[in-house]
Design an enzyme around this catalytic site. Structure first.
Site, PDB file in Angstrom:
ATOM      1  N   SER A 181      -1.312   1.247 -13.691  1.00 13.61           N
ATOM      2  CA  SER A 181      -0.003   1.645 -14.211  1.00 13.61           C
ATOM      3  C   SER A 181       0.284   1.010 -15.571  1.00 13.61           C
ATOM      4  CB  SER A 181       1.104   1.242 -13.235  1.00 13.61           C
ATOM      5  OG  SER A 181       0.971   1.934 -12.017  1.00 13.61           O
TER       6      SER A 181
ATOM      7  N   GLU B 227      -5.788   2.900  -1.514  1.00 15.94           N
ATOM      8  CA  GLU B 227      -4.557   2.128  -1.706  1.00 15.94           C
ATOM      9  C   GLU B 227      -3.440   2.652  -0.813  1.00 15.94           C
ATOM     10  OE1 GLU B 227      -1.907   0.514  -5.444  1.00 15.94           O
ATOM     11  OE2 GLU B 227      -2.663   2.557  -5.530  1.00 15.94           O
TER      12      GLU B 227
END
Length: 416
Positions: free
Chosen positions: A138, A253
């Site tokens: 991110s 994840e």
């Protein structure tokens, strides 16, 4: 002697279970075993996190951290059915797998797209918790729309030079390596010009800054990359194929955050629905039929979530992919955990608003800390909204969201 267990894929299930029981008796401290028989609270009282980390190499050397992995990677090579039987023996001891981002996120990419040399180099230290991993995906302008990321990796001989910024990086402050997505071709469409790397975090050009949370902790960080270097031997997958490589990591994840991943992180913030019963009784609320109904509803949902995760684990053990099931688990887990923690605090009453001062100024009652930490569940592992889009498009067959930048070079797409 703390050696690998003498069991293999050919070992009958009953013999494997007996060997693990013998290992537990020989290598797990007796007072831990006694406390485990009394329940999680008793176990926490006698086994501190530091004590567990000091003992963890014993667990890692046994091969039981990742029993289905091949021995050369740190496992035992057990068949799925045998591994599940072994896990049932270990379950009461709550032997949490350390280094979850290595065991789940990095390992998923290495198994799916890494070379044999990379797997032998990175997987055993991950299992032993000797090299801790984080995830540099991110960015400030690329969260839910991850493919718009702007961190650049430019080739320089047999190395890559990386410049950019990453954010919301869990455990970057203690990580030795990171899985990194960087843009290697700005002239290609945004999904097509990304490459996947393993980055050494202990080098010039890598700066980690903590991000303080509402709980007082700083497990998230922002990372600044200024000329950090990566050998091409640490590129995972083909150049400009990083988006496809990242799919294995992102799926793993979501499984981890939902509680279904191997070596998962468990509940990210707070206690289970079972704990609601204890808290309700302790605060004189259990005789209230409304409270009992709320607790029963959440307890039932938690059981359903557990069974769903069991199916995901069984599919993975059988060599199948979880597909959208990982998104189902992630969405359900985030919402459910927040509801459990909200009710936990409600049951405390005024005790959730004020508490006795502590020597630790950041100390919070366990239930209040769990509620605050659970607020992040909607964001970590992919936002709930993005995972709902995945379910809508891939499960329900709904039309995809319009993408005005589709097919255009990344450099020509407006970005915040």
């Amino acid at each position: 002697m703390n050696a690998r267990l003498p069991i293999t894929a050919a070992t009958p299930v009953d013999d494997a279970v007996a060997a693990v029981e013998d290992w537990v008796a020989a290598h797990v401290p007796e007072h831990w075993r006694a406390a485990a028989a009394e329940g999680p609270a008793a176990l926490r009282a006698v086994r501190s996190p530091d004590q567990y980390r000091q003992w963890y190499p014993t667990f890692a050397r046994s091969g039981l951290v990742v029993p289905t992995w091949a021995p050369e990677y740190g496992g035992l090579g057990l068949a799925p059915a045998t591994a599940r039987a072994v896990e049932r023996v270990l379950a009461p001891l709550r032997l949490t797998r350390l280094n979850p981002l290595g065991l789940n996120n990095a390992a998923a990419a290495l198994f799916s797209h890494g070379t044999e040399e990379q797997r032998r180099r990175f997987l055993p230290p991950i299992v032993r918790n000797e090299e801790v991993w984080c995830q540099l995906f991110s960015e400030p302008g690329a969260g839910s729309d991850l493919a718009s990321l702007a961190t650049r990796a430019v080739p320089d001989g047999d190395e890559w030079v990386v410049t950019g910024q990453k954010v919301w990086t869990t455990w970057a402050d203690v990580a030795d390596f990171a899985i990194l997505l960087a843009r290697t071709d700005p002239d290609a469409p945004k999904h097509a010009g990304i490459t996947y790397f393993a980055l050494d975090m202990h080098q010039p050009g890598v700066e980690v800054r903590p991000l303080r949370q509402i709980t007082g902790e700083a497990e998230f960080n922002e990372v600044f990359l200024d000329g950090a270097r990566i050998p091409d031997a640490h590129r995972i997958g083909a150049v400009n194929d990083g988006w496809r490589v990242s799919a294995s990591t992102l799926t793993s994840e979501r499984q981890m955050v939902s509680g279904s991943g191997s070596g998962g992180m468990g509940r990210l913030g707070g206690s289970s629905a079972e704990r609601l019963i204890e808290v309700a009784k302790a605060h004189g609320r259990w005789d209230d039929p409304v409270v009992r109904t709320k607790v029963a509803r959440l307890w039932a949902q938690e059981k359903i979530r557990g069974w769903t995760n069991d199916r995901v684990r069984a599919a993975l053990s059988a060599g199948q992919t979880p597909g959208p099931a990982s998104s189902i688990g992630k969405v359900h887990q985030a919402t459910l955990n927040q509801q459990i923690q909200d009710l936990m605090v409600d049951l405390l009453g005024t005790a959730a608003l004020a508490w006795e001062p502590s020597e630790n100024p950041d100390a919070l009652p366990r239930e209040v800390h769990g509620m605050m930490r659970s607020l992040a569940n909607s964001t970590e592992g992919g936002t709930t909204d993005i995972n709902k889009n995945i379910l809508g498009e891939r499960v329900l067959g709904l039309p995809k969201e319009p993408d005005p930048g589709k097919g255009k070079p990344w450099k020509d797409i407006p970005r915040s």
